[in-house]
Design an enzyme around this catalytic site. Structure first.
Site, PDB file in Angstrom:
ATOM      1  N   ARG A  13       0.818  -1.213   0.000  1.00  0.00           N
ATOM      2  CA  ARG A  13       0.000   0.000   0.000  1.00  0.00           C
ATOM      3  C   ARG A  13       0.855   1.268   0.000  1.00  0.00           C
ATOM      4  NH1 ARG A  13      -5.169  -0.682   2.346  1.00  0.00           N
ATOM      5  NH2 ARG A  13      -6.160  -2.526   1.425  1.00  0.00           N
ATOM      6  N   VAL A  16       6.222   2.907  -2.978  1.00  0.00           N
ATOM      7  CA  VAL A  16       6.885   2.025  -3.939  1.00  0.00           C
ATOM      8  C   VAL A  16       6.166   0.695  -4.053  1.00  0.00           C
ATOM      9  CG1 VAL A  16       9.066   1.001  -4.631  1.00  0.00           C
ATOM     10  CG2 VAL A  16       9.072   3.104  -3.311  1.00  0.00           C
ATOM     11  N   GLY A  17       5.737   0.145  -2.921  1.00  0.00           N
ATOM     12  CA  GLY A  17       5.081  -1.153  -2.948  1.00  0.00           C
ATOM     13  C   GLY A  17       3.848  -1.169  -3.828  1.00  0.00           C
ATOM     14  N   TYR A 137      18.407   4.976  10.411  1.00  0.00           N
ATOM     15  CA  TYR A 137      17.726   4.397   9.247  1.00  0.00           C
ATOM     16  C   TYR A 137      18.744   3.795   8.284  1.00  0.00           C
ATOM     17  CZ  TYR A 137      14.604   4.089   5.194  1.00  0.00           C
ATOM     18  OH  TYR A 137      13.870   3.642   4.124  1.00  0.00           O
ATOM     19  N   PRO A 164      17.246   2.715  -3.948  1.00  0.00           N
ATOM     20  CA  PRO A 164      16.686   3.842  -4.691  1.00  0.00           C
ATOM     21  C   PRO A 164      17.127   5.185  -4.132  1.00  0.00           C
ATOM     22  CG  PRO A 164      15.037   2.948  -3.222  1.00  0.00           C
ATOM     23  CD  PRO A 164      16.239   2.040  -3.126  1.00  0.00           C
ATOM     24  N   LEU A 167      12.564   9.161  -3.658  1.00  0.00           N
ATOM     25  CA  LEU A 167      11.416   8.778  -4.472  1.00  0.00           C
ATOM     26  C   LEU A 167      10.225   9.697  -4.233  1.00  0.00           C
ATOM     27  CD1 LEU A 167      11.598   4.926  -3.888  1.00  0.00           C
ATOM     28  CD2 LEU A 167      12.423   6.187  -5.895  1.00  0.00           C
ATOM     29  N   HIS A 180       8.773  12.841   3.231  1.00  0.00           N
ATOM     30  CA  HIS A 180      10.035  13.222   2.622  1.00  0.00           C
ATOM     31  C   HIS A 180       9.937  14.633   2.044  1.00  0.00           C
ATOM     32  CE1 HIS A 180      11.039   8.739   2.438  1.00  0.00           C
ATOM     33  NE2 HIS A 180      11.943   9.291   3.204  1.00  0.00           N
ATOM     34  N   ASP A 358      20.588  20.750   7.166  1.00  0.00           N
ATOM     35  CA  ASP A 358      20.487  20.520   5.728  1.00  0.00           C
ATOM     36  C   ASP A 358      20.452  19.034   5.388  1.00  0.00           C
ATOM     37  OD1 ASP A 358      20.272  22.895   4.297  1.00  0.00           O
ATOM     38  OD2 ASP A 358      22.413  23.318   4.397  1.00  0.00           O
TER      39      ASP A 358
END
Length: 396
Positions: A13, A16-17, A137, A164, A167, A180, A358
């Site tokens: 959901r 990317v998935g 992460y 990746p 995204l 993001h 930053d």
């Protein structure tokens, strides 16, 4: 892999998935398995084991992750490392225990050192310190790709890892705190424009769809009669740098970033899943000089570890088998804000708060390995930002 192969897409959901799911369907792979977080908590080892016992997937795409931007990474450091590593350990170990023949793990280019040479090749992994703001992460994602690499070397599995770049696309997360950079920026700029335009009906729909600090759009459509409600909403939005025709963004705007349309990422992922094997990875790049004749090709033990885990001794140390996925192109955060403002139709003021971090100064990846494996991106940034804004508007 046959068209009726049972494929489990973890995180189907998500940004990317969901794109990978749709890409597989478009190629005729219809025997897909997905579970929402409410249906299957991937941090629960016993629940994951029961799922694999019941579903017996032939292939797995591990796209599920606990993700967020700089603010979220800074506030929830323990969650970022613990939840991601638990998901990775549970899914990868159960995939092996249940005989999964192909696994694709999705990581992130934040795995690379803060001051890595640009563009970043796969071989710069673990060569110097990570960027502090997303260290937890990054460590979790490094652990995931190393799990895939190590299972291949010890047990002869066929687990691949793709990294990746940043995204964006349909089903993106527009939460003002946890999203993001691009979706957060787009929503902030759009809300600042709506405030200036006095378009409280659309603001109300936006907040009803994605509440901020528990505040939704109730009563805003008739803002003229709800002055106190309007003031409350403006106070909350101001915490996130959103004002009447003015937006304040974190940092200096100078960092360079690369962005990839999520449906392009999905296409690359499915290309690797269907067409690339571990032997293809260790047979290119720094190992391309090794000859694979009938006596060596395919000698990796598919059942259990023997000697050096079944790895080919003439290759020496095998590492950095992951694959960068991106465009190989970049722009500054400031330039991105200008592009988003132009797309949204925002003519107000964009400011940068240099007292805020930053993140990594530059994060451009080398995609030569991916190109050698037969895939290149299609959607450029201008087109992608326009597509994202159209999707966002339809979502509220």
């Amino acid at each position: 892999m046959t068209k009726d192969a049972r494929i489990y897409v973890a995180g189907h959901r998500g940004l990317v998935g969901s794109a990978i799911w749709n890409n597989l369907l478009s190629r005729g792979y219809t025997n897909l398995v997905g579970r929402t977080h409410g249906e299957l908590d991937l941090t629960d080892q016993q629940a994951v084991r029961r799922f694999f016992d019941e579903e017996r997937p032939e292939a797995v795409v591990l796209a599920a992750a606990f993700v967020g931007g700089i603010m979220a990474n800074s506030r929830y450091r323990a969650d970022f490392i613990m939840q991601n590593m638990m998901m990775e350990c549970n899914v990868i170990s159960e995939a092996y225990a249940h005989g999964v023949t192909k696994l694709l793990f999705l990581g992130s280019t934040c795995i690379y050192p803060k001051n890595a040479p640009q563009p970043m090749k796969e071989d710069c992994l673990l060569t110097s310190p990570l960027e502090y703001t997303n260290e937890e992460y990054a460590i979790a994602k490094i652990a995931g790709l190393k799990m895939c690499e190590s299972y291949n070397l010890q047990y002869g599995t066929n687990y691949l890892a793709v990294m990746p770049t940043n995204l964006y696309g349909p089903n993106d997360n527009f939460h003002l705190e946890n999203s993001h950079v691009m979706p957060a920026m787009m929503r902030k700029i759009y809300l600042a424009k709506l405030i200036h335009d006095g378009n409280w009906e659309t603001i109300a729909r936006d907040l009803n769809r994605r509440p901020v600090e528990g505040i939704n759009g109730q009563g805003l459509a008739s803002a003229g009669n709800q002055q106190h409600t309007t003031v409350n909403v403006l106070d909350v939005l101001a915490k996130y740098g959103i004002y009447d025709n003015r937006v304040v963004l974190w940092g200096t705007g100078k960092p360079l970033r690369e962005f990839l349309w999520s449906e392009d990422m999905a296409d690359a992922s499915v290309h690797v899943l269907l067409n690339v094997n571990f032997e293809d990875i260790i047979g290119i790049d720094k190992y391309s000089s090794v000859h694979y004749g009938a006596s060596t090709k395919g000698t990796i033990d598919r059942n259990h570890s023997q000697g050096r885990g079944g790895a080919l001794p003439q290759l020496g140390e095998i590492r950095n088998c992951h694959i960068n996925v991106g465009t190989g192109k970049e722009l500054t955060i400031r330039r991105l804000s200008e592009l988003v403002a132009q797309t949204v139709g925002f003519e107000g003021q964009i400011e940068f708060d240099a007292s805020k971090p930053d993140g990594t100064p530059r994060k451009l990846i080398d995609v030569e390995k991916l190109h050698k494996l037969g895939w290149k991106h299609k959607v450029e940034i201008d087109e992608g930002v326009e597509r994202l804004f159209q999707w966002y508007q339809k979502s509220i």
